[in-house]
Design an enzyme around this catalytic site. Structure first.
Site, PDB file in Angstrom:
ATOM      1  N   ASP A 131       0.848  -1.181   0.000  1.00 39.60           N
ATOM      2  CA  ASP A 131       0.000   0.000   0.000  1.00 39.60           C
ATOM      3  C   ASP A 131       0.891   1.241   0.000  1.00 39.60           C
ATOM      4  OD1 ASP A 131      -2.354   1.406  -0.030  1.00 39.60           O
ATOM      5  OD2 ASP A 131      -2.768   1.173   2.109  1.00 39.60           O
ATOM      6  N   TYR A 133       1.149   5.654  -0.356  1.00 41.82           N
ATOM      7  CA  TYR A 133       0.651   6.781   0.453  1.00 41.82           C
ATOM      8  C   TYR A 133       0.839   7.989  -0.454  1.00 41.82           C
ATOM      9  CZ  TYR A 133       0.579   9.490   4.943  1.00 41.82           C
ATOM     10  OH  TYR A 133       0.290  10.322   6.002  1.00 41.82           O
ATOM     11  N   HIS A 138      -4.061  13.816   0.993  1.00 34.31           N
ATOM     12  CA  HIS A 138      -4.263  12.902   2.125  1.00 34.31           C
ATOM     13  C   HIS A 138      -3.087  12.987   3.101  1.00 34.31           C
ATOM     14  CE1 HIS A 138      -5.196   9.370   4.503  1.00 34.31           C
ATOM     15  NE2 HIS A 138      -4.059   8.794   4.135  1.00 34.31           N
ATOM     16  N   GLU A 204     -10.963   3.674   3.670  1.00 32.75           N
ATOM     17  CA  GLU A 204     -10.046   4.483   2.871  1.00 32.75           C
ATOM     18  C   GLU A 204     -10.346   4.218   1.411  1.00 32.75           C
ATOM     19  OE1 GLU A 204      -6.227   5.525   5.565  1.00 32.75           O
ATOM     20  OE2 GLU A 204      -5.951   3.781   4.290  1.00 32.75           O
ATOM     21  N   GLU A 206      -9.438   3.897  -2.154  1.00 34.63           N
ATOM     22  CA  GLU A 206      -8.178   3.685  -2.868  1.00 34.63           C
ATOM     23  C   GLU A 206      -8.448   2.990  -4.194  1.00 34.63           C
ATOM     24  OE1 GLU A 206      -4.873   2.107  -0.725  1.00 34.63           O
ATOM     25  OE2 GLU A 206      -5.552   2.859   1.225  1.00 34.63           O
ATOM     26  N   ASP A 238      -9.506   0.185   2.071  1.00 36.98           N
ATOM     27  CA  ASP A 238      -8.540  -0.231   3.079  1.00 36.98           C
ATOM     28  C   ASP A 238      -9.113   0.118   4.455  1.00 36.98           C
ATOM     29  OD1 ASP A 238      -6.217  -1.001   4.372  1.00 36.98           O
ATOM     30  OD2 ASP A 238      -5.186   0.892   3.999  1.00 36.98           O
ATOM     31  N   ARG A 242      -8.710   3.490  13.476  1.00 36.98           N
ATOM     32  CA  ARG A 242      -7.815   4.628  13.751  1.00 36.98           C
ATOM     33  C   ARG A 242      -7.262   4.625  15.163  1.00 36.98           C
ATOM     34  NH1 ARG A 242      -6.333   5.854   8.753  1.00 36.98           N
ATOM     35  NH2 ARG A 242      -8.092   6.488   7.449  1.00 36.98           N
ATOM     36  N   GLN A 245      -4.577   2.109  15.346  1.00 35.05           N
ATOM     37  CA  GLN A 245      -3.441   2.621  14.574  1.00 35.05           C
ATOM     38  C   GLN A 245      -2.627   3.645  15.370  1.00 35.05           C
ATOM     39  OE1 GLN A 245      -4.718   4.131  10.766  1.00 35.05           O
ATOM     40  NE2 GLN A 245      -2.651   4.655  10.080  1.00 35.05           N
ATOM     41  N   TYR A 249       1.326   2.281  15.811  1.00 28.93           N
ATOM     42  CA  TYR A 249       2.046   2.417  14.536  1.00 28.93           C
ATOM     43  C   TYR A 249       3.490   2.866  14.651  1.00 28.93           C
ATOM     44  CZ  TYR A 249       2.196   7.507  13.847  1.00 28.93           C
ATOM     45  OH  TYR A 249       2.489   8.833  13.937  1.00 28.93           O
ATOM     46  N   LYS A 258      -4.943  -2.326  10.194  1.00 28.19           N
ATOM     47  CA  LYS A 258      -5.326  -2.438   8.799  1.00 28.19           C
ATOM     48  C   LYS A 258      -5.343  -3.875   8.282  1.00 28.19           C
ATOM     49  CE  LYS A 258      -3.822   2.181   7.497  1.00 28.19           C
ATOM     50  NZ  LYS A 258      -4.774   2.612   6.475  1.00 28.19           N
ATOM     51  N   THR A 262      -9.337  -6.002   3.964  1.00 18.26           N
ATOM     52  CA  THR A 262      -9.142  -5.052   2.873  1.00 18.26           C
ATOM     53  C   THR A 262     -10.004  -5.547   1.724  1.00 18.26           C
ATOM     54  OG1 THR A 262      -6.842  -4.771   3.590  1.00 18.26           O
ATOM     55  CG2 THR A 262      -7.410  -3.929   1.406  1.00 18.26           C
ATOM     56  N   THR A 355      -4.982   6.217   0.355  1.00 21.09           N
ATOM     57  CA  THR A 355      -6.201   7.026   0.307  1.00 21.09           C
ATOM     58  C   THR A 355      -6.063   8.154  -0.707  1.00 21.09           C
ATOM     59  OG1 THR A 355      -6.448   6.605   2.652  1.00 21.09           O
ATOM     60  CG2 THR A 355      -7.795   8.365   1.717  1.00 21.09           C
ATOM     61  N   GLU A 369     -10.325  12.318   7.577  1.00 20.09           N
ATOM     62  CA  GLU A 369     -10.189  13.644   6.980  1.00 20.09           C
ATOM     63  C   GLU A 369     -11.538  14.345   6.842  1.00 20.09           C
ATOM     64  OE1 GLU A 369      -7.309  13.682   3.430  1.00 20.09           O
ATOM     65  OE2 GLU A 369      -7.664  11.566   3.844  1.00 20.09           O
TER      66      GLU A 369
END
Lengths: 422, 422
Positions: A131, A133, A138, A204, A206, A238, A242, A245, A249, A258, A262, A355, A369
Site C-alpha cells: 500500500d 501513500y 491525504h 479508505e 483507494e 482499506d 484509527r 493505529q 504504529y 489495517k 481489505t 487514500t 479527513e
C-alpha cells in the site's frame, strides 16, 4: 478500438461495462467451478468455455489453458502483448458486426451468464500486497492533524512514493462483511491501554493495480518499462481502525489497524481500456531522481466516490467525490521505486494507491479527513450523523472514466460493518 | 522420546540432526523433483518415497499424499496431532532397535540421500511474512541511538509485540547470494537524497516460525491455543540497508530497506523437538493485557551465533553469541496478538522474532548495534575491520539447543554479499 465500437449485446448508456471496457474477473456459476470471465453490460462472457471451444487461440497461450482456474495469475504472467491480443479478439467476438456468437443461440446459451446469477471471487491469488501513500492532499491532511501544517509532510514524501507492505491473506472481494476489530487502544488521558472494540472504524478510498509478469529478485524494472507489468486496476477499501493505529504504529507502521480486512472490487479494468483517459503527469517539484522519471509518465482521469448507507437509510448517500488524477505519484513511479532495490514483483501482486483525497473538503477519501478526526461529523439524510463508521453501516466505493457516450467503469467495492465479536 | 533414543544411523556427537531432532525440509535430488524429507545426521530421509511405499500411514493424511510436493504446506495444514504422530513414526523407523529400514539395504538405498548431494529449497510456500521487534535489548539499543536512552522505547513497546508486515516474495533459502541494493540515501548534511548503492548493509540475527492450520478471518486464536498453530522454527537473516531505512521509514515503517532479500535456514525444527528446552517466560512488567497472558507461556533455550568471513579470511569468525530466550515476547504472544483483531493466518505463513540481542555488548544481533552505528568497528582476525558488511563478505547464522549428550540444531543460514548492479 473507438467509441463507435458497438456490441450485439444491449448495453445501457450508463453501464460500467460497455464493449470499450471488458474487465476481467473470476466468477463462480451455480453448480460449476470458478473460472475467468469478462463483464459486458449485465452479462459475463465465460472465457473458460470460450477457450475450451477453441475461440481463444492466442499465440502466447501455447498449449496452455489459462482461463479455467480460480485466479487470473496464469493470464497475468503472459504479459501485455497476450493481454492486448486477447482483448482485441474479445472485442471482435462481441462486436455488432461479428456473427460467431451473435447468430449462434446455442453457443450464446453456453458462454453467457447473468452477473446477478453468479458469485464474484478475488481476481487473483495475491502473493504480496503493498500500500502506497501517494495522495499529497491525504498525506498533508493527516500530517497536519498529527503534527501541524508546518511539518505535515515528512522530508522524504516528495522524494519517493512512501509505501509499506500490507497483509495479503485478509484481502476479500466486494460484498464481504467486515467485522469491527478489537484491539489495544490507549485513550488520550489514560496511562495504560485497554482492550476493546475499535471506536473509530474508518474506510479508505483507494485504487490498486495487479502485477503482470513481474521481475526477478535483484533485477529492477526501469520506469520506462513499468507499464508492461501493470495488468489493470481495481477499487479498494482499506478498512482502518484509527484508535488501534494511533497506539501501535510507531515505529514500524500500521499493523493490526489495517490487517483485519481489505476489500477490492472484483472486475479488473485493464490499462488498455484506460488509455483514452490517460493524462500527462503534472510536473513534480522537486524533480524526482532519474529512476523515477519517464518521458511519458501518466495519470488517469477516473472519477471516484464513496457512498454511505446506515441501517436506517433506504438508499446510499454520497459522502465524497474525488479523482484518481489527484495522486502525486504515478503507478509507474510506484512500481519502479518498489523494484529499484531488487525486490521481485510476481504475477497477482497488488499495489495500492493509498487514500485518494482531492484538494477540497468534499473530496477527502476517508472519515478521518472528512470529519477532521471526529470534530465535524458528517450529516446524513434522515438526520443521522457519523464521526466514524457504525455497526450496520454499508460503505461503497464506485468509479468510472467518462468517454464520449460511454463509461469505462469499475463497478463497486462494498462492505457492511458487523459488530465486534465477544 | 528421551535422550537415550539412538538411531541405527551413525551420527556425530555434535551433529545438529540426531534422532531427537528430525527437522522437516524440502530438498531436490539430482534428476528428480523436489519433495519433503527429514535430516538425520549427514543424511536425508526421503518422505515422499517412504509415503509412496506405504510406511507413513497417518490417520490425518486420509487418502492424501502430503510429501511429494515442493512445499510442506499440505502437511502444515494438518495440525499438531498429525505432526506428532508423523514424528513418532519416523523416530520409530530410525531407531536402533527397528529393523524395517535398518536391515533392508535395498530400501535404504531408495530412501536415504546424502545432504551434500541435494539442493535445499524453501520449506514452504510463504503466503504472508510478518516481522516482530520483540527483543528488548535490540529495541532499546536502536532507540537509544535514535532518540537517547530516556525515550529509547516507544510507549507501546512493553504493552504489545510491535510488528510489521514484510515482503514474502524475496525470502530465499540459505546459500542464496544477496545483491547489495541501491536506493535513495540522504547523507547527514545534504539537502536532497542521492541514488546509490547502500553503504551500510547489515544483517539481523533472527528466528522465525512457520504457521500450521491457522485461523479464519475474524476468528482470533486465543493465546492458550497458539502453540497448536506453530509447526516449527528456522533461523533467519533479515538483511537490512540502514541508510535506505533511515531515509524512508517514516511514517509507515521499513520498505525497500528490507525487501531486497530475507534468508532462512532450510530445516524446520519442530516445536515438539524443542520441548526439552522449554523454559517459563519470565514475568513481564507491566503485566500484559489478558489476551496476551497464558498460564504456561514459554521461551526456549536456543544458543545462536553469527559468523563473518571476508573474502580474504580462510575461516569464519564469530562476531556475536546470543540466545532465543533473550526475547521479551513469546511466540504465543506474537501469534495471539497478530490474530486478535481478526487477521487470518494461513499454513506456511512466517512470523519472525526481530533481531535477537542479549544484554551484553558481545551478544548484539546486528552490525548497527555491534559497531554502534559504525563508531566501534569490529576487528577481525587477519587485521581487517568492519563497520558494515562489504562485498564478498559471507554472513552465517547458526544455532542449536543443548541436550544431555546431543544437540537439537538448526543447521545454518548463510549468504554472501555481491556488489550492487550497475
Amino acid at each position: 478500438m473507438s467509441n463507435s465500437l458497438r456490441s450485439f449485446i444491449d448495453i445501457a448508456a450508463d453501464s460500467h461495462f460497455p464493449i470499450q471496457n471488458l474487465p476481467f474477473g473470476i466468477f463462480k456459476p451455480k453448480n460449476a467451478t470458478a473460472r475467468a470471465g469478462i463483464a459486458i453490460g449485465d452479462l459475463i462472457l465465460d472465457l473458460h468455455v470460450l477457450e475450451e471451444k477453441g475461440f481463444l487461440r492466442i499465440p502466447e497461450f501455447g498449449a496452455r489453458a489459462v482461463f479455467g482456474a480460480d485466479s487470473l495469475n496464469a493470464f497475468l504472467s503472459l504479459g501485455r502483448p497476450a493481454w492486448r491480443r486477447t482483448r482485441e479478439l474479445l472485442q471482435h467476438l462481441l462486436a455488432a458486426e461479428t456473427s460467431d456468437l451473435r447468430d449462434n443461440s446455442e453457443l450464446r446459451e453456453q458462454v453467457f451468464h447473468q452477473q446477478s446469477d453468479v458469485t464474484m471471487q478475488l481476481p487473483a491469488r495475491i502473493g504480496d500486497y503493498t500500500d502506497f501513500y501517494s495522495s499529497f492532499h491525504h498525506a498533508h491532511n493527516v500530517g497536519t492533524m498529527l503534527r501541524g501544517p508546518e511539518t505535515a509532510l515528512m522530508p522524504n514524501w516528495k522524494w519517493l512514493p512512501v509505501g509499506y507492505h500490507g497483509r495479503a491473506s485478509s484481502i476479500v472481494p466486494s460484498g464481504t462483511d467486515v467485522r469491527r476489530p478489537r484491539g489495544q487502544i490507549k485513550l488520550p488521558d489514560a496511562t495504560s491501554p485497554i482492550f476493546a472494540a475499535s471506536r473509530s472504524l474508518d474506510f479508505e478510498l483507494e485504487t490498486a493495480f495487479l502485477i503482470g509478469p513481474g521481475n526477478s529478485l535483484g533485477e529492477p524494472v526501469p520506469i520506462d518499462r513499468a507499464e508492461e507489468h501493470i495488468f489493470g486496476m481495481v477499487l479498494m477499501n482499506d478498512w482502518s481502525a484509527r484508535d488501534v493505529q494511533t497506539w501501535e504504529y510507531q515505529p514500524l507502521g500500521p499493523f493490526l489497524a489495517k490487517n483485519f480486512c481489505t476489500s477490492i472490487s472484483p472486475w479488473v479494468v485493464t490499462l488498455d481500456a484506460l488509455q483514452p483517459f490517460r493524462r500527462p503527469l503534472p510536473p513534480q517539484d522537486p524533480e524526482p531522481l532519474s529512476y523515477l522519471r519517464a518521458e511519458t509518465d501518466s495519470i488517469y482521469d477516473i472519477e471516484l466516490e464513496a457512498r454511505l448507507q446506515t441501517a436506517s437509510m433506504t438508499e446510499p448517500h454520497v459522502i465524497t467525490r474525488t479523482n484518481f488524477r489527484h495522486l502525486y505519484w504515478s503507478m509507474s513511479q510506484q512500481l519502479a521505486h518498489h523494484t529499484v532495490g531488487g525486490c521481485n514483483l510476481q504475477p497477482g501482486d497488488l499495489l495500492a494507491s493509498g487514500t485518494i483525497s482531492g484538494p477540497t473538503e468534499d473530496s477527502r477519501g476517508c472519515m478521518l479527513e472528512l470529519t477532521w478526526r471526529g470534530a465535524n461529523p458528517i450529516s446524513l439524510p434522515g438526520g443521522e450523523s457519523r464521526k466514524w463508521l457504525e455497526d450496520g453501516d454499508t460503505l461503497t466505493i464506485g468509479g468510472y472514466a467518462s468517454g464520449d457516450g460511454y463509461r469505462v467503469g469499475f463497478g463497486k467495492v462494498t462492505g457492511k460493518v458487523l459488530p465486534a465479536v465477544g
